[in-house]
Structures are given as structure tokens and as C-alpha cells.
Write a protein that holds these residues in place. Structure first.
Motif, mmCIF file in Angstrom:
data_model
loop_
_atom_site.group_PDB
_atom_site.id
_atom_site.type_symbol
_atom_site.label_atom_id
_atom_site.label_comp_id
_atom_site.label_asym_id
_atom_site.label_seq_id
_atom_site.Cartn_x
_atom_site.Cartn_y
_atom_site.Cartn_z
ATOM 1 N N ARG A 16 43.601 -38.241 8.411
ATOM 2 C CA ARG A 16 43.238 -36.839 8.195
ATOM 3 C C ARG A 16 42.313 -36.374 9.296
ATOM 4 O O ARG A 16 41.421 -37.094 9.728
ATOM 5 N N GLY A 56 39.964 -32.834 10.383
ATOM 6 C CA GLY A 56 39.472 -31.537 9.924
ATOM 7 C C GLY A 56 38.212 -31.659 9.106
ATOM 8 O O GLY A 56 37.737 -32.757 8.815
ATOM 9 N N THR A 69 42.789 -25.432 7.370
ATOM 10 C CA THR A 69 42.056 -25.944 8.543
ATOM 11 C C THR A 69 42.120 -27.467 8.659
ATOM 12 O O THR A 69 41.320 -28.051 9.374
ATOM 13 N N THR A 70 43.053 -28.100 7.966
ATOM 14 C CA THR A 70 43.102 -29.567 7.964
ATOM 15 C C THR A 70 44.484 -30.054 8.378
ATOM 16 O O THR A 70 45.502 -29.452 8.003
ATOM 17 N N CYS A 71 44.477 -31.148 9.143
ATOM 18 C CA CYS A 71 45.738 -31.791 9.574
ATOM 19 C C CYS A 71 45.781 -33.203 8.996
ATOM 20 O O CYS A 71 44.768 -33.908 8.981
ATOM 21 N N SER A 109 35.501 -31.637 5.996
ATOM 22 C CA SER A 109 35.624 -32.256 4.687
ATOM 23 C C SER A 109 36.019 -31.237 3.627
ATOM 24 O O SER A 109 36.711 -31.555 2.674
ATOM 25 N N SER A 147 42.123 -32.788 1.281
ATOM 26 C CA SER A 147 42.382 -34.194 1.571
ATOM 27 C C SER A 147 42.544 -34.971 0.293
ATOM 28 O O SER A 147 42.227 -34.514 -0.795
ATOM 29 N N VAL A 184 38.167 -28.085 2.794
ATOM 30 C CA VAL A 184 39.355 -27.429 3.327
ATOM 31 C C VAL A 184 39.299 -25.947 2.978
ATOM 32 O O VAL A 184 39.101 -25.562 1.816
#
Length: 1211
Positions: A88, A90, A127-129, A92, A3, A94
Motif C-alpha cells: 500500500r 499513501g 488518495t491511496t494506491c 494512513s 487500507s 484515506v
């Protein structure tokens, strides 16, 4: 994926960054210690102790946000701990998604931060969008080979052949092959670099240390740049410092880099708000900053504006959303006048003042002054040098303003969007509509003083691009040959809002001229569309198949083509319907320039100004754009780019909206200078004549002289500013160019025949007003005679006025009156009158023929003024430039009404004489209408002065309405002018009245004698109403006096009774004496005599208390006075002879209509009787009997004696 706030990174554990200073690893971004030092230097703290404590822990991009929070004391730990950062989704931290977000054989590290691929083309997600904002993540590449790194959506499905960047829902960069991927691939970037500026956009490529540093900076800085006070206090100061610190090219380059960074690291809405606030701040600074001597502040602000607008992406955003929608951007093109002379340093620039001694405006003839002395010449030259210094400084600002418009009119910046010029056209048209419509928002209307400057800068930029296009296209025309093709006015491509057309409403014209549109312009109006034209927005209806088969060639319609994503559209026969932009109907080409087969038909519809594209304006291989529907009279070669034609059309509309009025308003400064100069000269004259012993008067006069001199010094410097900004030679050239453009446009439109009615009225108005401005407003510093092609331009304008003042294609009352008034003014001055005489003979004859048409059912007063001005200087006592009776009573008053010096046209008078002799009906119909109008005008005048006299005699205090006084004076002036036209007619063609072989001559002569006697009796009677009103000397009735009207009547009588042939004089005398209203005393009144002289005796001296022509020897020659005396002697003798020879007539034998003449005619078949004069006058307007209303078939002579003898014989 990491992020924006967390700053996490991917890497295999064995290749993590360490703090081992002895064994540096340069396989990643940068040495960790160097990164720590770099970040501490960039984000240093003011508190040294804090810096020392922080330095114990290495600073990197992972813990940089914490460091910044500590520096800025921002407490958002709770939000960070929850991982809920806007945009964001997902965890914290990544990591790699090893559960389902991969494809192929992959080896993932235990901490899920590193991965090794073992298959052909494996893919793995994080694992983050992210769904909002701008984000960046960092990857450490530890091996060589083909790899694609990028972004994808949740809908992406990968396999062994397609990875990230190979699908529609993903984007990737391949540093190995230096290419970018999104299904297709293109070259991108350079090997070994990860950060590059291309096409004014920054892209992530290399040098991530700097990039990530800037990302952290703008993450916290971007929201602040949306605050107006920070933009003004910080950003504008920073950008202005850039402008001041280098050359314009260097400053522009640095400003571009700043803007590139803003667009890269900030959200679009953040950058847009920042740019909006920046332009608003710049506009306020430019508008309200003081005028310094070198105009340095204005120059700085304009240079910064140019630097911002030269950035393509920023320019397009500002042009689309800010410059015309939010700001009054025309302020940038205005150079305001200084409030005080000292403010602009005009005293230093122009130390010596001077002012002209005479006015160069029409209708203002000042007193003759002595020749310029050597001292005055030196002052004038010193003043002119100061004006030149001021002008050079102002020209620097004007050139910067022109550069701004050149940027807005750029049409080469269409990479990735619409070019700036076409955005400008849309906004410019809306700007014109807001200022043209009375329903617009009043606070948004552009002030006239801004519009003047905007017009001049726009013309400069327009001509620059016009001639630039000519340089690359030899077949095009130079800007000196510019005009608007006539098809622009009727093909619906340009919106003229509610502005009036020459032929009336556009909807009416499309209905009545649809056949002409079809035959001359290949344009067809669909009748069904005409019925639906009043609807705001019409859906497209499919055309029936039979109709499509019957019209296989009607494939193109006015308007731009729609995008053609499907080939099936090419075979559609549908014609689009018009929306409100056309306000009438859809139109289609009847016969295209090139034959179209059925498969080539294109579905089109008319587009509004906001929907148009470049192709709709400029055209394409099958569409002529703005020039669709070219008439056969127009050449095929292009004038210039179609978009420039629309800009030119808008410039002409701007002049009509408010520029001309503002030019006239600014002349007030020059008028003030003339008034104060006259007052100063009068004061100096009084000082010279004042006795030295009257020290009190001398002191007051000296004080007045000082006040006038100081005021003139101030006004002369202000006048220099006005001349440099509004009335300079270059501005005069711009207005002259617009005049010539309008003349060529009108000439080309006239060749289209009835389609000329589609032209907007303002083209004729601008042609008339721009000529008036050039002649009246730019003198005496600049003269229109110095302009190139001056004589030719005058002649072309004269031809247009002569042809169109009576053009039946022009129906608007206002524009017809304007044409008539312009022609009347044109024939008043020698240069323009000679231009009228230079037009082709057939046009001159046609003009005079229109002037001689009967006065009924048309604006006859203006027509009469034109004829009178052709005669001034030739009539009896008609050579004055100021009203003689006013000069006689107030010779020292310089503010008396002034008339132009007489300049009669013998050529046009000869045309008039030839036409009056031409046919049997021309002269009678014209003269009968003149006599009718004279009867009406003089009767109205008498009725009004009776009301004025009654109001003046009331005991109570009463004021006469000023409007009534003005109408009264107008009726008097009309009566005088009609009498002068009769004088001209009798002088040129006396046989019309005196040759009784003509059927109407006797009747016209009797009517004329009757009206002349009525005028004489009303004006010359002792103690009459006319005398009482004249002695009142009411304001507004200055022109009402004995001299104008009596001299006009005298001129007619002299022409009839002195200059005519012997037979004509005899007939005129008999008719005049036979009129029952004739009084010889009225003729004696002309020479100041109360009673007629005895035949054979000399005239007595005139009574000074009464009017006498002998008192006006400066205006009436000795020969003319002798002719009046000869006429009086002749009438005295003839009157005595007639009285002796006349026999008494019984009442039964008198005409029952007028009771002045014996019965001489009988009507058939009813048998009623009257005199010939009454029945002839009656039959010109009515065929019914006076008494029984039966239709009169014929009129026979009646002789009582002959009829009595015939009756007795029958008995």
C-alpha cells in the motif's frame, strides 16, 4: 479507498454512523450497537475485565485492528503510525483526491470523505494506491441511481462518457443494473445482495459485515496457514472433523466452502502453500497410519482427499504443481500390507485358516495328494468366507482411490483454463519418463508395489470414462474393444523417450521408411529436418517461395496448431521444425483428408508434452490430434477420446516398467505357504511313524509341528491379504484386458506393413508377460480358463508369436529372444499348443519354415528348443517329466528339476516333414547346420569337463566357477536337444539320409555316423573323463549323465538300423561300420555289456555297476529294449561280415584329409584328390581346394584301377 489495516470508510458527514441507540439508521451496513455486540462476540477475550473495559468504546471495523492487537498482544503500532503497510502507498487516512483525480462537476465535503456528482458521469479517485495483496474498502451509498464503484490504475483517463470500469485499466461493479464492467459488461450478482458464490469463487457483493469480519480474521490467520505444524495440528484436524461429522456429500460441500474462503481472503501464494502442506500432511497420514480392521483411518483420509480434489481451482493447482512434482502422489492408490496379522484384525476376519496343497504355476508339478476330506472342505469354505469379508473392506478403499483418479481425469472442467485431464496427461507422461529412464533421480522412482495399485485404479477410471464416451457417441467403441491405433507410434504426437522401437532407433526408421510414411500415412519427412534433428531446439525457418508453390497441399504438420491471433497467419506456408520431443524431424501431411486452398494453410509446429493443448490432443475440424496420419487400413470412426488413448498407452507402459516384476515377486508368499505346508505334512508323517517309546523325538516333532502350524496360520492370512489386493478376480480381469488391448494393437500395427517397425517394443513384451502372469501368478485361486474369450485370446497370441518370432521388421535382439522363448514355452503346454494348432494353416507352415531355416547367423538354440518340445513324448525313451537318473539316486527329493508333461504335436511334425521334402535345398541346409552346431556344442562340452576334471584333481583346495559349470551343463543340454532334433528328422523323413538318389544324402549320413560314433566313444569308454565328472555330482551339473545323451543316440540308431527300409538299413550299416571311429563295444555298453556277444547266443545279464538301458524300465518300454537288442545283433553280424570281407588298403590310397576312407574323388581343374565325404562336406561352406586354394569347378569320380588301366593304354 481504505487500507486493509486502517479500516477507513467513505461517507458524507451528514450520513456518518452514530452511536445513537434511540434513532437507528439502517441506511448503511448495520446498526452500530448491533455491530459492536457482533464484533465483541466474534472477537471475545478470555479476560472478562478487559472485555468490560473495551465495551465502553463502541467496537467497529475502524478500531477492530486495535482490538485484535490488544487481544493478540501484537505490537506493530510503529508500523501503523508510519502507514507503511506492505502492498500500500499513501496516507494512513484515506480521503478523496480533489486536486486532480476527478472528472466532471463534483461537490466534495470538507473532510474529503463524501462527494455528490452534478455532471453527466463524474468520476473521482481516492488518495491511496495498492499494488500487492488483497484489499477491501467500504462505501455508504446514500442515494439511488446509476453508479459504478471499483478499482483503476494510474493510467486511467476518464471523461464525461467513460468512467471507472469503462476502460481497459479499470474494473467496476454497478449494483443498480447488477452488472460488472471492464470495457465490456456482463450480468453479475443479484439485486439486494453483495456477497455471492459463483463458479467456486467468492465475490464482493453484499453482507459486508460478515465479509469484513472474515477479512480481518484471514488477515491474521493467513500467514499461519502456511506453517506445516499448524496445518497438521489445526487445519487437518478441523477438516477431518468435517469429514467425520456428516455424510460424504455434506462434508464435501463444507470443505468446498472452506476452500472458497481460503481462495477469497488469502493471497494466491498463501493458499497454494496451505494446499501443498495439506496434501503432504494427508499423504503422510495415509501412508504411515496403522492398518485397523475396518480400514477406517485410510477411508477418512481418502474422503478428505476427494473433498479437496473435487474443488476445481484447488484440484488444478495441486495437479499442476504438487501431486506429481512435489509429492509421490501414487501413495494414495496403494494399500499397504499390515506388518503384523494382529494389526489389521485378520484373526477376527479370518478365524479359520487353510492353504492350497498344490501349485498352479507352470513348471511346478507337485506330488499327487489324496482327495479333499470333508473337514478340509469345511476349512476351505470358512477360509474363503473370511477372504470375502476382507475383500469387501478393501474394495471400499479401492473405490475411493478410483474416485480420486476420476477427478484427475475430468475433462469437463475447462471453464477458465485447461481441463484437469490434460494437466494430468502432461504430468503422467513426465512421471513415466522419470521411471523409464535410468538417468532419472533414483529417490523419485516409484516403488513397484505402488505402481501395481496405481495401474489397477487407473484402468478402472479409464474404462469408466471410455464407456461413458461410448454411451454418448454410438459410433465409438466399447472399452472391451480398445486398442492403440498404429499412427500414434509414428506421428510424433506421443513421446516415448528413449524406449526402443521394434525396428530400431526412431531417427533411423524415419530415414529408411520415409517413402512408406509418405505413401501409406500421408506423412512427409523433410530431408533438411533430418539433418538438423540432433539439435536440441531449432528455430523456425521460412520455407522458400518456390518450395511453397511446389507443395500447395502440404499444409499440416504433426503437432498441435499454434494459437491464431492474426488472420495473416492463415496464409503462412511455413512448416515448423521439431524440437527434442520428436528427437528426429518435423513431419507434414502430404495429402490432407480435405483439400486445402492456399488461403487455408496453417502455420504449425511440433509441441512438447508441456506445451500441448486440448486441441493438440483431441484435434479439431482440420486436425486429427493424436490420430494424425491415419493409414488406409484403419477405420475412420473414432475409438474414443484421443486423451484416453494416451492414458491407455501410459498404462501399458507402466505394466512394462515394473508391474510385471512386482506381480512375480508377490508370488513368493504363495511359495512360502507351499514350502511350509510340505514341511508340515512331512512332520506329520514322521509323527505317525515315530515309535511311542521315543518320547524325545516325539517332543521335537511336536514342537516342529506347532511352529509350522503357527507359521502357516500367519502366512495363510497374509496370503488372503495379498490375494485381495493383488491377485483378486478383478485384478486378473484388468491384466487380461491389458493383454487383449496389446493383442489388438499388435494386430492393427501389423496390417500397416513396414510401419509396424515404429511400434515400441514394450507392446510385445506386455503381451508376453501379461499372459505369463495370468497363467502363473493368479493360480490356484483363479484360473485363466474362467476368463471370457480365453480360447480366442490364446489363439490370437499364438498367431502373433508364430508370425513375429522371425519377423524381419523386428531387429532388437532382446525382444526377438523374448518372442522365441515365449513360443518355446507356448508349445510346452497342451492348451497353448492346441492354440498354435488352431491358427490358420499358412501361418503354421510359415512358422515351421522359419524354424527350419539354417541355424547360422541367428539364435539357433532357442529355435532348437522349440523343435525339441514338439517332439517330446515321441522319441526313444523321451517321455519322462523328471530326469530319470536323478530320480533313481534320490527318489524322495521333491526339489529335483521338473519338466512339463510331454505334449507332442503331430500336426506341426507333419508340416515339418512336408517342408523337408519340399525342395532340394531345405533339408540339406537345415541338417548341415544342425550337425555343425552339434559338433560345436559337444566339443565345447568335452573341453569344459576336461578343465573341471583338472581342477578337481589338484591337491590344493580349489572351487570350480559356478558360471563355468552352468555353461558346461548348457552345452550338454544343447547336444542332447540337437540329437533329439536329428532323431525327429530321421523318423519323419528317413529318405533324406537313406535315399542316395538325392545328391546330399550320402554326405549327410556319413557326417551323422561320424558324430554319433564320436559321442558314443567319449561317453562309453572305460574309466573315461565323462564318467569321472559324472561321479563328482557337482552342483549345477545335475543334468549331465549317461541316460539323456545315450538314449538320444540310441533313438537315432534304432531309426536307421531297425525301422528303415531294407535298402536304407544296408546303407546305414555300411556307412556306420566304414567310419574308422566305430566301436561295437560302444553299442554293447548301452545294454550293460562289456564285450559284444557271440552271434547266435543270448545276451548276458547287465553289470549293475555300469550304465544299462535295462535299468530304466519305467522310462524305456519292453518294445524299445527289444529294438536295441535287435540293433546290437544286427551290428554284430554285419561287423563280423565286414571284417571278413575287407581288404587291406595302402596308405597311399587313403584320403589325405580324414585317413579313414579311400580316395574316390578328384578336383578339377587342379587335380587334387580326397574321399567324396570330405569334399562334399567342404563344398557346402567353401569352394577352394584343400591344398592349393584354387577354385574347384567340378568334382569327378576317381577309381585307381580304372585310372591305371587308362594310363597304360595311353602308353
Amino acid at each position: 479507498m481504505a487500507s486493509k489495516g486502517a479500516g477507513m470508510s467513505f461517507s458524507r458527514k451528514s450520513y456518518r454512523l452514530t452511536s445513537d441507540a434511540e434513532k437507528s439508521r439502517v441506511t448503511g451496513i448495520v446498526h452500530e450497537k448491533l455491530l459492536n455486540d457482533y464484533l465483541h462476540r466474534i472477537f471475545s477475550s478470555a479476560d472478562h475485565a478487559s472485555t468490560t473495559a473495551t465495551s465502553r468504546k463502541p467496537l467497529n471495523f475502524q478500531n477492530l485492528p486495535e482490538h485484535l492487537d490488544q487481544l493478540l498482544r501484537v505490537d506493530d503500532e510503529e508500523e501503523e503510525s508510519q502507514g507503511q503497510v506492505e502492498g500500500r502507498l499513501g496516507p494512513s487516512t484515506v480521503v478523496l483526491d480533489h486536486t486532480g483525480g476527478f472528472e466532471g462537476l463534483l461537490l466534495v465535503d470538507d473532510d474529503l470523505l463524501g462527494v455528490i456528482g452534478h455532471s453527466n458521469f463524474g468520476t473521482i479517485r481516492s488518495t491511496t494506491c495498492v499494488y500487492k495483496g488483497k484489499w477491501v474498502y467500504e462505501v455508504l451509498i446514500s442515494s439511488q441511481g446509476l453508479m459504478q464503484i471499483g478499482w483503476c490504475t494510474i493510467n486511467c483517463r476518464f471523461n464525461q462518457e467513460e468512467g471507472v470500469g469503462d476502460t481497459h485499466n479499470s474494473y467496476a461493479y454497478d449494483g443498480n443494473r447488477v452488472r460488472k464492467w471492464n470495457v465490456t459488461t456482463t450480468n453479475y450478482g443479484k439485486e439486494g445482495q453483495l456477497l455471492e458464490k459463483e463458479s467456486s469463487e467468492w465475490q464482493l457483493q453484499g453482507q459486508p459485515t460478515i465479509l469484513l469480519t472474515l477479512a480481518h480474521i484471514f488477515h491474521r490467520f493467513a500467514p499461519l496457514l502456511r506453517k506445516v505444524y499448524l496445518v497438521e495440528a489445526v487445519l487437518m484436524s478441523f477438516l477431518l472433523g468435517i469429514v467425520e461429522g456428516g455424510t460424504p456429500a455434506q462434508a464435501q460441500s463444507m470443505v468446498h466452502q472452506v476452500l472458497d474462503l481460503l481462495w477469497l481472503f488469502m493471497e494466491d501464494y498463501e493458499v497454494q502453500d496451505c494446499l501443498k502442506q495439506s496434501m503432504m500432511s494427508l499423504l503422510r497420514l495415509y501412508r504411515f497410519s496403522p492398518i485397523v480392521p475396518d480400514l477406517g483411518l485410510q477411508i477418512r483420509y481418502l474422503q478428505l482427499t476427494i473433498a479437496i480434489l473435487s474443488h476445481e481451482k484447488s484440484r488444478k493447482f495441486l495437479l499442476s504443481n504438487v501431486l506429481f512434482d512435489v509429492l509421490r502422489s501414487v501413495v494414495f492408490f496403494y494399500i499397504k500390507s499390515p506388518l503384523r496379522v494382529e494389526e489389521a484384525g485378520l484373526q477376527e476376519l479370518i478365524p479359520t485358516t487353510w492353504w492350497p496343497h498344490r501349485s498352479g504355476r507352470e513348471g511346478k508339478e507337485s506330488k499327487e495328494v489324496k482327495d479333499e476330506t470333508s473337514e478340509e472342505r469345511l476349512r476351505r469354505r470358512a477360509y474363503e468366507r473370511g477372504c470375502q469379508r476382507l475383500k469387501k473392506r478393501i474394495e471400499v478403499v479401492e473405490e475411493l482411490q478410483v474416485q480420486i483418479l476420476k477427478l484427475l481425469l475430468n475433462n469437463k472442467d475447462d471453464n477458465g483454463g485447461e481441463a484437469s485431464r490434460y494437466i494430468f496427461l502432461t504430468k503422467f507422461r513426465k512421471f513415466l519418463q522419470e521411471n523409464a529412464s535410468s538417468r532419472g533421480n533414483m529417490p523419485m522412482l516409484c516403488p513397484p508395489e505402488y505402481m501395481v495399485c496405481f495401474l489397477h485404479r487407473l484402468i478402472s477410471a479409464l474404462r469408466y470414462y471410455w464407456d461413458e464416451y461410448k454411451a454418448s457417441n454410438p459410433r465409438a467403441s466399447f472399452s472391451e474393444e480398445a486398442y492403440i491405433p498404429p499412427q500414434v507410434f509414428y506421428n510424433g504426437k506421443v513421446d516415448y523417450f528413449d524406449l526402443q522401437r521394434l525396428g530400431g532407433l526412431l531417427s533411423h526408421l524415419r530415414k529408411t521408411l520415409k517413402d512408406d510414411l509418405a505413401s501409406k500415412a500421408n506423412i512427409l519427412i523433410d530431408p533438411l529436418e533430418l539433418q538438423a534433428a540432433t539439435m536440441d531446439d531449432l528455430d523456425e525457418d521460412e520455407e522458400p517461395a518456390p518450395a511453397a508453390a511446389q507443395r500447395p497441399m502440404q499444409a499440416l504438420a504433426v503437432g498441435g496448431a499454434l494459437p491464431l491471433p492474426r488472420p495473416g497467419w492463415l496464409s503462412s506456408p511455413t512448416l515448423g521444425r521439431a524440437n527434442r520431443f520428436l528427437s528426429t524431424a518435423a513431419v507434414s501431411l502430404m495429402t490432407p483428408r480435405r483439400p486445402l486452398s492456399t488461403s487455408e494453410k496453417v502455420k504449425v509446429r511440433t509441441l512438447s508434452a508441456e506445451q500441448r493443448t486440448r486441441e493438440d490432443i483431441e484435434g479439431s475440424h482440420w486436425n486429427e490430434g493424436l490420430l494424425l496420419g491415419r493409414p488406409p487400413e484403419e477405420p475412420e470412426q473414432p475409438l474414443t477420446e484421443n486423451s484416453l488413448l494416451e492414458v491407455l498407452d501410459g498404462a501399458i507402459m507402466m505394466y512394462n516398467l515394473s508391474v510385471h516384476q512386482q506381480l512375480g515377486k508377490m508370488v513368493g508368499v504363495s511359495d512360502d505357504v507351499n514350502e511350509y505346508a510340505m514341511a508340515l505334512r512331512d512332520t506329520e508323517d514322521k509323527l505317525r511313524r515315530c515309535p511311542k517309546r521315543r518320547k524325545d523325538i516325539l517332543a521335537e516333532l511336536t514342537k516342529s509341528q506347532k511352529v509350522f502350524s503357527e507359521k502357516l496360520d500367519h502366512l495363510s492370512r497374509r496370503l488372503a491379504w495379498v490375494h485381495a489386493t493383488v491377485y483378486s478376480q478383478e485384478k486378473m480381469q484388468d491384466i487380461y484386458w491389458l493383454l487383449r488391448v496389446c493383442l489388438r494393437t499388435i494386430e492393427h500395427g501389423d496390417r500397416t506393413g513396414p510401419l509396424f517397425a515404429f511400434m515400441p517394443e514394450f507392446y510385445l513384451s506386455v503381451a508376453i508377460n501379461s499372459y505369463s502372469a495370468l497363467k502363473n501368478y493368479f493360480g490356484p485361486v483363479h484360473s485363466m480358463e474362467e476368463l471370457t474369450g480365453y480360447e480366442e485370446t490364446l489363439t490370437r497370441l499364438a498367431a502373433i508369436l508364430a508370425k513375429h518370432f522371425a519377423d524381419t521388421r523386428i531387429v532388437g535382439t532382446d525382444i526377438r529372444d523374448s518372442l522365441m522363448q515365449a513360443l518355446a514355452s507356448y508349445v510346452c503346454y497342451p492348451n497353448s499348443l492346441r492354440a498354435v494348432e488352431r491358427i490358420p494353416e499358412e501361418q503354421r507352415i510359415a512358422m515351421v519354415r522359419s524354424l527350419l531355416a539354417p541355424y547360422e547367423q541367428r539364435p539357433w538354440a532357442q529355435t532348437n528348443w522349440i523343435l525339441v518340445r514338439l517332439w517330446r513324448g515321441c522319441g526313444f525313451g523321451y517321455r519322462y517329466t523328471r530326469l530319470p537318473h536323478l530320480l533313481k539316486t534320490k527318489p524322495e527329493d521333491a526339489n529335483l528339476p521338473s519338466l512339463q508333461k510331454p505334449c507332442p504335436s503331430t500336426l506341426l511334425q507333419q508340416h515339418m516333414a512336408d517342408l523337408l521334402r519340399e525342395g532340394p535345398d531345405v533339408a540339406p541346409s537345415f541338417l548341415n547346420s544342425v550337425l555343425n552346431q552339434l559338433n560345436w556344442a559337444f566339443s565345447e562340452f568335452i573341453g569344459m569337463i576336461q578343465e573341471i576334471q583338472q581342477a578337481a584333481e589338484r591337491l590344493e583346495r580349489n572351487f570350480v566357477d559356478s558360471r563355468q559349470l552352468k555353461v558346461c551343463a548348457t552345452c550338454f543340454d544343447l547336444s542332447v536337444s540337437l540329437l533329439r532334433v536329428l532323431e525327429m528328422t530321421i523318423t519323419l523323413v528317413p529318405e533324406i539320409f537313406l535315399d542316395w538318389a538325392r545328391p546330399t544324402s550320402e554326405m549327410l549320413l556319413r557326417r551323422l555316423a561320424q558324430l554319433l560314433n564320436q559321442v558314443l566313444n567319449r561317453v562309453t569308454a572305460e574309466r573315461n573323463l565323462f564318467d569321472r565328472v559324472v561321479t563328482l555330482r557337482l552342483p549345477g551339473l545335475e543334468s549331465v549323465d549317461h541316460y539323456p545323451i545315450l538314449v538320444a543316440v540310441t533313438g537315432i540308431l534304432v531309426r536307421l538300423l531297425v525301422h528303415g527300409p531294407a535298402s536304407g538299413i544296408e546303407r546305414a550299416t555300411s556307412v556306420l561300420l566304414a567310419d574308422p571311429c566305430f566301436q561295437l563295444r560302444s553299442i554293447c555298453y548301452l545294454l550293460g555289456q562289456s564285450e559284444p556277444p557271440t552271434p547266435g547266443t543270448a545276451l548276458s545279464a547287465p553289470d549293475r555297476k555300469h550304465f544299462s538301458l535295462q535299468s530304466y524300465t519305467d522310462y524305456i518300454s519292453v518294445e524299445e529294449l527289444a529294438q536295441v537288442e535287435q540293433m546290437l545283433a544286427h551290428l554284430t553280424t554285419a561287423s563280423a561280415q565286414a571284417a571278413a570281407a575287407s581288404l587291406p588298403t595302402s596308405e597311399e590310397d587313403l584320403c589325405p584329409i580324414c585317413y579313414a576312407h579311400p580316395i574316390s574323388a578328384v578336383f578339377q581343374p587342379c587335380g587334387h584328390k580326397s574321399c567324396k565325404a570330405c569334399i562334399n562336406q567342404h563344398l557346402m561352406n567353401n569352394k577352394d581346394c584343400f591344398f592349393c586354394k584354387a577354385t574347384i569347378v567340378s568334382v569327378e569320380d576317381w577309381d585307381k584301377a580304372a585310372n591305371a588301366s587308362a594310363t597304360s593304354s595311353a602308353a
